[in-house]
Design a protein around this motif. Structure first.
Motif, PDB file in Angstrom:
ATOM      1  N   VAL A 256       0.725  -1.204  -0.125  1.00  0.00           N
ATOM      2  CA  VAL A 256      -0.030  -0.054  -0.192  1.00  0.00           C
ATOM      3  C   VAL A 256       0.792   1.333  -0.198  1.00  0.00           C
ATOM      4  O   VAL A 256       0.511   2.354  -0.849  1.00  0.00           O
ATOM      5  CB  VAL A 256      -1.061   0.136   1.271  1.00  0.00           C
ATOM      6  N   VAL A 257       1.904   1.328   0.718  1.00  0.00           N
ATOM      7  CA  VAL A 257       2.620   2.576   1.087  1.00  0.00           C
ATOM      8  C   VAL A 257       3.328   2.893  -0.425  1.00  0.00           C
ATOM      9  O   VAL A 257       3.291   3.917  -0.757  1.00  0.00           O
ATOM     10  CB  VAL A 257       3.503   2.301   2.141  1.00  0.00           C
TER      11      VAL A 257
ATOM     12  N   VAL B  22       1.143   4.522  -2.518  1.00  0.00           N
ATOM     13  CA  VAL B  22       0.645   5.761  -2.434  1.00  0.00           C
ATOM     14  C   VAL B  22       1.910   6.456  -2.663  1.00  0.00           C
ATOM     15  O   VAL B  22       1.749   7.922  -3.268  1.00  0.00           O
ATOM     16  CB  VAL B  22       0.380   6.033  -0.729  1.00  0.00           C
TER      17      VAL B  22
ATOM     18  N   ALA C 286      -3.928   8.864  -1.901  1.00  0.00           N
ATOM     19  CA  ALA C 286      -4.536   8.346  -0.870  1.00  0.00           C
ATOM     20  C   ALA C 286      -5.716   7.436  -1.256  1.00  0.00           C
ATOM     21  O   ALA C 286      -5.633   6.298  -0.628  1.00  0.00           O
ATOM     22  CB  ALA C 286      -5.049   9.476   0.020  1.00  0.00           C
TER      23      ALA C 286
ATOM     24  N   GLY D 285      -4.257   4.356  -2.297  1.00  0.00           N
ATOM     25  CA  GLY D 285      -3.812   3.536  -1.039  1.00  0.00           C
ATOM     26  C   GLY D 285      -5.081   2.933  -0.399  1.00  0.00           C
ATOM     27  O   GLY D 285      -4.790   1.598   0.075  1.00  0.00           O
TER      28      GLY D 285
END
Lengths: 297, 239, 299
Positions: free
Chosen positions: B112-113, B116, B131, B134
């Motif tokens: 996820v990071v 993003v 976001a 994310g």
């Protein structure tokens, strides 16, 4: 010991016989290993379960070509509908699946079950062992790709297309097939040799091929909005995936310029050739190093 | 206390040996590529969603989820060391949920990071889209984890099946075949992303309410299945 | 000519010295290589096979230097590793045939030899089944068979009795003995179990911490000067017995609950019996002290 006449109906143990026949040298043994590995790559000499994937994938490679050849001969088009080199790229996923399925059979098994020690304690050297397996995988891939190409070629001749043209296309196809096979075998061999667990090796090989394929496609699409591959950056993006890398090297070496392909400049071509050789070299070295570690351990 | 031990053991399995390498390489390649593109491409319109969706959400995230989800429990079952956990008075649900949580944590950090971050690199002005992706990736990651953990408990070929699922079902069929789209985790997470971002290029064929329901349902069902099957797990010693 | 001859063979790793100036000769017959785990037995075998290179020193196996003539050595030697090495989905026959070919046998010869050798190790009907279902004893036999398939001139067996129950161990050792005597192939067998080698070996080499401790024929090591183990009822009795025997000129020392008396000859038995009777001690048992080889380590 050796008793020819059974006394009283009892057959005696012959006892241990020494072997006085011919013994093959290192090269012949390595060759036998290569042949045996090649057979295993198609499930020959293995259990039924091990035959399913390679045979299935081989069928998937061959069936479309047979259909195309049939159509070509029936409909009598002006030109062949499918170029050999293009076929390789159309069926990338099938080839990738074959590599992911069979490379672990050749490389991960012996490591997983630790039977590799038995091979290393025999006359061939560690490098012989690695090269035998890699060559077997290259040949297996060549069969997978080459047979459909051959059928395409024969079909094209039957449909009475120009002999010289068809032969050139077939030869070009074989060259690219060889380049692809060597590169894939090296990469697949390294990943499989690095991962004794078969399931994970399969996943890793697929992951690498899928990620590289998608990355190259998306990047090329982004960097080359017009689709003419004039941007240098877009061209170098093809370094990212084994298929596009091998294909570009092939185009460069064969000087095979077709409308929907792009011809690298000399400088670009040399970069591609250099990267190709580097990757193959590193992977082969990596496989060797892996076996060295096992021998010491 | 028990939970902490399970967390520690699971992390050790996940990052031990070569598995850890692949877990770093996948997001690394993705972010690296995005950085490269950010510097070399002049016309960046449409770049962020294309990369984030086609490469990040469709390929990188499922693969990271596969490796993390199966790695969290499949190896232990495969070599039989799960028996150490099973023979202690720990609730099966604790085992499954803790391991799933660890996997989700790993997916958060390594899936996820990076998505993003890449979104921000490709389009620094549109933090909202980054976001949004994310959040969508996290939702997808949780669902994937549940599915892969359940698969690991149910089958010894969990990795292969998981691969076929994420490649054939999600990446290929899920993008092109209408019937399959409704049942695709990817489409559900796209619905969430679509809701959270202004970009018109992000669309989903499934409506948001349905997506949310299906995501929750699949996650819960998969985890319950995993817990139930873990209770009756038969360890085979033959190999 | 010795079958194996090492000269100051040394193998150093960053934190440990596996072999330290090992100079030893191994002849024909069955030779036991004894030592605790980590004494250097497996390292020595790997160097002899050319799998690892020594840091210093040299070794000659069947007339070939292990470093320069590794290929020739491996063609003549059969190796049975200590650990599991059998794929579960292959049958014993298939496996041994394949490995026979890998040792240099032509295909037909490999098939014939595999059948022969599997019979000799006692694996008859089960050899067509996949090896995954084999018991430990059967697996050890297959490992032994693949070492013999190409009719080697020397076999190296690394802990062949590992994981076997006592009956299996006896059977395995019997086969090993046959290989050394009947088949006429020199055998080097390693073990960390002291007692079992006594019955099988002609010659014993003892390693400790990578160094040669003893290398003697079994007769010399476990010959007439055996040791008697005497156990009496209480510890004070034990001490009195030791003192009394020492006064009588016998070599005796306490060892746990036992008194170990060196057997100088037939008269020792009478001396022990008489001394115990004289002292009025309660005798629990008198027997040949079993782990004679242990004494080597206590020197």
């Amino acid at each position: 010991m050796s008793d020819q006449l059974p006394r009283g109906g009892v057959i005696h143990d012959i006892g241990y016989r020494h072997y006085t026949g011919p013994r093959l040298g290192r090269m012949a043994i390595t060759q036998a290993l290569m042949v045996s590995s090649l057979r295993h790559a198609y499930g020959i000499g293995r259990t039924g379960k091990a035959k399913v994937m390679p045979v299935l994938l081989f069928a998937v490679m061959v069936v479309p070509v047979v259909i195309i050849v049939g159509i070509e001969n029936l409909m009598q088009f002006d030109e062949p509908q499918l170029l050999p080199v293009d076929y390789i790229f159309l069926l990338q996923p099938v080839i990738a699946l074959y590599l992911a399925s069979q490379a672990p059979q050749l490389f991960s098994r012996d490591l997983r079950y630790r039977s590799i020690v038995l091979y290393l304690a025999r006359p061939p050297r560690r490098t012989d062992y690695a090269l035998a397996k890699l060559t077997a995988l290259v040949l297996a891939l060549m069969v997978l790709i080459g047979v459909p190409l051959f059928i395409l070629y024969v079909g094209a001749l039957l449909a009475k297309y120009d002999f010289v043209d068809m032969s050139k296309q077939f030869a070009a196809g074989l060259v690219v097939a060889l380049l692809v096979s060597i590169l894939l075998a090296a990469i697949g061999g390294l990943i499989a040799a690095a991962t004794p667990r078969r399931g994970f090796a399969v996943a890793a090989i697929i992951a690498v091929l899928i990620v590289s394929f998608t990355a190259v496609i998306t990047t090329t699409a982004i960097l080359d909005p017009e689709g003419d591959m004039s941007s240098t950056a877009a061209r170098y993006a093809s370094l990212g995936s084994p298929f596009s890398l091998a294909r570009t090297v092939g185009t460069f070496l064969l000087r095979d310029h077709r409308e929907n392909d792009w011809m690298p400049t000399t400088e670009q071509g040399l970069v591609f050739v250099g990267v190709y050789l580097l990757v193959v070299g590193l992977c082969v070295w990596g496989v060797n190093a892996r076996y060295a570690k096992v021998a010491r351990g | 206390m028990i939970v902490r031990t399970i967390v520690r053991l699971t992390l050790a399995t996940l990052f031990g040996h070569r598995r850890g390498l692949l877990l770093y390489i996948l997001p690394g390649v993705f972010v690296g590529l995005c950085v490269l593109l950010a510097f070399t491409v002049d016309d960046k319109s449409g770049l962020a969603p294309a990369m984030l969706q086609q490469l990040g959400l469709a390929v990188i995230l499922p693969l990271v989820a596969l490796i993390a989800g199966t790695g969290a429990i499949a190896t232990e079952i495969d070599d039989g060391s799960i028996v150490y956990l099973l023979s202690k008075p720990i609730k099966r649900s604790t085992i499954i949920l803790t391991k799933a949580a660890v996997a989700v944590g790993v997916i958060l950090v390594l899936g996820v990071v990076p998505i993003v971050v890449s979104g921000l690199i490709l389009d620094p002005g549109d933090a909202q889209t980054a976001a949004a992706f994310g959040v969508g990736a996290l939702a997808a990651g949780i669902a994937y984890t549940a599915i892969f953990v359940a698969l690991s408990v149910m089958s010894s070929s969990a990795v292969t099946i998981g691969l076929l699922y994420s490649l054939l079902w999600e990446s290929v069929l899920g993008q092109y075949v209408d019937g399959v789209k409704v049942l695709s985790v990817q489409q559900w997470s796209l619905a969430i992303i679509q809701r959270l971002t202004d970009l018109p290029s992000v669309t989903s064929d499934v409506k948001l309410p349905i997506s949310l329901i299906l995501l929750t349902a699949v996650t819960t069902a998969a985890l319950c299945l995993a817990i139930t099957r873990l209770r009756t797990l038969i360890l085979s010693t033959a190999d | 000519m010795p079958v194996i001859a090492t000269t100051a063979l040394t193998k150093r790793y960053p934190r440990v010295t596996a072999l330290d100036e090992l100079t030893v000769e191994v002849g024909s017959g069955v030779t036991g290589l004894v030592g605790a785990n980590g004494a250097g037995k497996s390292t020595l075998l790997k160097i002899l096979l050319g799998l690892i290179a020594p840091t210093a020193g040299s070794a000659i196996v069947l007339g070939h230097d292990v470093v320069t003539g590794g290929e020739a050595v491996r063609a003549l030697v059969g190796y049975m590793p200590e650990h599991d090495c059998l794929p579960p989905d292959v049958s014993a026959t298939e496996f041994v045939v394949h490995l026979g070919q890998m040792s240099g046998l032509p295909a037909d010869a490999a098939r014939e030899r595999a059948a022969d050798v599997l019979r000799h190790v006692g694996l008859d009907e089960a050899r067509y089944r996949p090896m995954g279902g084999y018991s430990t004893g059967m697996k050890q036999r297959v490992k032994l068979a693949q070492a013999l398939a190409h009719d080697p001139q020397l076999v190296l067996l690394d802990e062949p009795t590992n994981g076997l129950d006592p009956a299996g161990r006896d059977e395995m050792l019997a086969v090993v003995r046959r290989i050394g005597t009947e088949f006429g192939i020199p055998v080097l067998i390693t073990s960390h179990l002291l007692g079992e080698l006594e019955s099988v070996c002609d010659h014993i080499v003892v390693l400790d911490g990578g160094r040669l401790l003893r290398s003697e024929s079994k007769a010399a090591l476990t010959g007439e000067t055996g040791v008697l183990a005497v156990e009496v009822r209480d510890l004070s009795g034990r001490d009195r017995l030791v003192a009394a025997l020492a006064r009588a000129g016998a070599r005796a020392r306490p060892d746990g609950p036992l008194v170990l008396v060196e057997i100088a000859g037939d008269e020792t038995y009478d001396l022990v019996r008489d001394t115990i009777a004289e002292l009025g001690l309660g005798l629990v048992r008198v027997e040949q002290h079993r782990h004679r080889l242990e004494e080597v380590f206590n020197v």
